[in-house]
Design an enzyme around this catalytic site. Structure first.
Site, PDB file in Angstrom:
ATOM      1  N   ASP A 250       0.819  -1.206   0.000  1.00 34.08           N
ATOM      2  CA  ASP A 250       0.000   0.000   0.000  1.00 34.08           C
ATOM      3  C   ASP A 250       0.853   1.256   0.000  1.00 34.08           C
ATOM      4  OD1 ASP A 250       0.586   0.255   2.776  1.00 34.08           O
ATOM      5  OD2 ASP A 250      -0.981  -1.225   3.151  1.00 34.08           O
ATOM      6  N   LYS A 272      -4.443   2.507   0.064  1.00 33.80           N
ATOM      7  CA  LYS A 272      -5.656   2.816   0.809  1.00 33.80           C
ATOM      8  C   LYS A 272      -5.885   4.305   0.829  1.00 33.80           C
ATOM      9  CE  LYS A 272      -5.396  -0.892   4.101  1.00 33.80           C
ATOM     10  NZ  LYS A 272      -5.117  -1.106   5.508  1.00 33.80           N
ATOM     11  N   ASP A 305       4.601  -1.451  11.337  1.00 37.09           N
ATOM     12  CA  ASP A 305       4.348  -2.772  11.910  1.00 37.09           C
ATOM     13  C   ASP A 305       2.920  -3.185  11.573  1.00 37.09           C
ATOM     14  OD1 ASP A 305       5.340  -4.653  14.470  1.00 37.09           O
ATOM     15  OD2 ASP A 305       3.172  -4.500  14.196  1.00 37.09           O
ATOM     16  N   ILE A 308       0.261  -2.676  14.341  1.00 33.72           N
ATOM     17  CA  ILE A 308       0.022  -1.373  14.964  1.00 33.72           C
ATOM     18  C   ILE A 308      -0.696  -0.491  13.956  1.00 33.72           C
ATOM     19  CG2 ILE A 308       1.080   0.690  15.978  1.00 33.72           C
ATOM     20  CD1 ILE A 308       3.198  -1.109  17.170  1.00 33.72           C
ATOM     21  N   ALA A 334       5.970   3.466  13.004  1.00 31.18           N
ATOM     22  CA  ALA A 334       6.256   4.886  12.762  1.00 31.18           C
ATOM     23  C   ALA A 334       6.687   5.598  14.045  1.00 31.18           C
ATOM     24  CB  ALA A 334       5.030   5.562  12.165  1.00 31.18           C
ATOM     25  N   MET A 385      -2.110   8.898  12.104  1.00 32.91           N
ATOM     26  CA  MET A 385      -3.212   9.380  11.250  1.00 32.91           C
ATOM     27  C   MET A 385      -3.863  10.627  11.851  1.00 32.91           C
ATOM     28  SD  MET A 385      -4.888   5.645  10.474  1.00 32.91           S
ATOM     29  CE  MET A 385      -4.492   4.917  12.041  1.00 32.91           C
ATOM     30  N   GLY A 414       8.919  10.416   8.124  1.00 28.83           N
ATOM     31  CA  GLY A 414      10.043  10.079   9.002  1.00 28.83           C
ATOM     32  C   GLY A 414      10.927   8.968   8.453  1.00 28.83           C
TER      33      GLY A 414
END
Ligand code: SAH
Length: 459
Positions: A250, A272, A305, A308, A334, A385, A414
């Protein structure tokens, strides 16, 4: 080719090491690893060689070197501080046809000790012919990342079945095809994942040619691709990426990471977008199932991950209910990647004793979070997000009592070359975002640790 690599069986062979310093200890240790019978000649022992002696691993001749000590010796290593002695060892060894190695002096070497990657019984030896041992070590380290620790178990398994297979498959060509399938396919996968029993079952099944249907079923690898920098992938992620037949990835997976997927693998983008996320997810789950059922090795590559805020749980639920085998590989999330590369430790003895990850995704324009838990002191809050809902986030935190001057940061993209960090306060952060217009993905970090950014930034 200046040197011919040989793998020598040193078991119980007499080897002599002249000298007892650190280098001598290292070389003696290596010979002992190969089960040689080692004698050290030196008037004094260093701590390292004394240790080997204490462990009853070697014999010590408490004297200076002389020619008679070479009688019955298979090979000798000279590693003393004295050039004279080293040279004498060399001359005598030559005269007596004993293989000799003088440490750090390639000219006085019949053989050199390579850099070794030990996945016994698989062994890789790397040498620069004495020109640059550091380069050899670096190459070895690179190979290390490609060859998982359990690789040797594959060779052991093959070793055990060799005779069986020979009995069953009469021609060399048949055996070659058989082993090549085994070593690139499901059996190898099982071994490398530590599933020895399944490996053996699969191997037997294949050998009997009876359960080939079962063997032809695919598998799904749900792999965390990390936050962007390809060097943050795990060894396991890379290995599975390099054996996939098809990859579903994605938006968050960086191009550099994608470049590391096996070239022949079909690449399918299932990017997405916030708004139609929910509908799409079921489709993705179904795609994984369909492809695995075709017997493919399916790589599901996700940013950070998979467990997560990655909906990894939902994807493997579908696989589990369809009885498709899968593996999950964690990735650097992240929060970890961005905070590290921004020089913002998530915890710190003086500022923060806990850390909390939340999603800042809006539901019908609202944020449904446990606000009182988020405004605790000595805590770091990481918001995934959180860009679209940033004004709401800031407003609610202030409403629930977070001090207006609490440091807060935005980290955009990052760990990549495009990384940008803006440091401000929780009350000012929305206007910073308004002005600077960060692009996705961006992470929000809130807490006093953010103030360390100025001092600890390094990337
Ligand atoms: N599973 C992912 C998170 C997916 S949610 C993980 O473990 O990291 C997507 C959110 O993650 C983005 O909106 C953003 O807030 C954050 N994110 C992911 N990669 C990022 C990066 N390289 N830089 C900043 N934020 C990132």
């Amino acid at each position: 080719m200046e040197y011919l690599p040989l793998f020598v069986d040193l078991k119980d062979r007499n080897c002599l090491v002249v000298g007892a310093g650190e280098v001598a200890a290292r070389k003696a240790g290596l010979l002992l690893k190969a089960n040689a019978s080692v004698t050290i000649v030196a008037p004094e022992l260093s701590a390292a060689t004394q240790n080997l002696l204490d462990e009853n691993k070697l014999t010590h001749l408490n004297t200076v070197f002389d020619e008679t000590q070479l009688v019955g010796i298979f090979l000798v290593v000279a590693a003393t501080d004295s050039e004279d002695i080293n040279r004498r060892v060399y001359d005598h060894a030559k005269a007596n046809n004993v293989l000799v190695n003088v440490a750090d002096n390639t000219e006085l070497c019949d053989f050199i000790l390579p850099s070794i990657l030990d996945r016994s019984p698989m062994i890789v030896a790397v040498s620069s012919g004495g020109k640059s041992p550091i380069l050899a070590r670096q190459l070895r380290a690179r190979l290390e990342t490609l060859i998982p620790p359990s690789y040797g178990n594959l060779a052991t398994l093959v070793g055990r079945y060799r005779e069986n297979v020979k009995a069953k498959l009469p021609t060399l060509a048949m055996r070659r095809r058989f082993w090549s399938d085994i070593l690139q396919g499901r059996v190898a996968d099982h071994v490398l994942a530590g599933r020895d029993k399944q490996a053996e079952q699969a191997l037997n099944a294949l050998l009997e040619q009876s359960k080939t249907d079962e063997l032809q079923q695919g598998e799904v690898y749900l792999v965390g691709a990390g936050p962007g920098d390809p060097e943050l992938l795990t060894f396991k992620a890379l290995r599975l990426m390099q054996q996939a037949d098809v990859v579903f990835y994605d938006r968050l997976v960086s191009k550099e990471v994608l470049d590391l997927v096996r070239r022949e693998a079909e690449q399918i983008y299932v990017g997405k977008q916030r708004e139609w996320h929910a509908v799409r997810q079921e489709e993705i789950n179904q795609l994984l199932v369909t492809h695995a059922k075709l017997g493919k090795r399916v790589l599901r590559l996700k940013g950070g991950d998979p467990f997560i805020f990655g909906r990894g749980g939902e994807e493997i639920e579908t696989l589990a209910s369809e009885k498709i085998s899968f593996q999950v590989v964690p990735g650097i999330t992240a929060a970890s990647g961005c905070s590290t590369y921004a020089g913002i430790p998530l915890t710190h003895r003086d500022y923060s004793q806990s850390c909390i990850f939340v999603t800042g995704q809006l539901k019908q324009g609202e944020l449904d979070l446990n606000w009182s838990a988020l405004v605790q002191t000595n805590q770091t809050v990481v918001v995934y997000m959180g860009l679209a809902g940033l004004p709401t986030l800031s407003h609610q935190l202030l409403e629930h009592g977070m001090p207006a001057d609490t440091p807060a940061a935005l980290v955009q993209q990052g760990t990549t070359a495009q990384q940008k960090v803006w440091v401000s306060t929780i009350s000012e952060l929305p206007s910073v975002a308004e002005r600077e217009q960060p692009v996705a993905p961006t992470l929000v970090i809130i807490g006093h640790v953010v103030s360390l950014h100025n001092k600890l930034r390094w990337f």
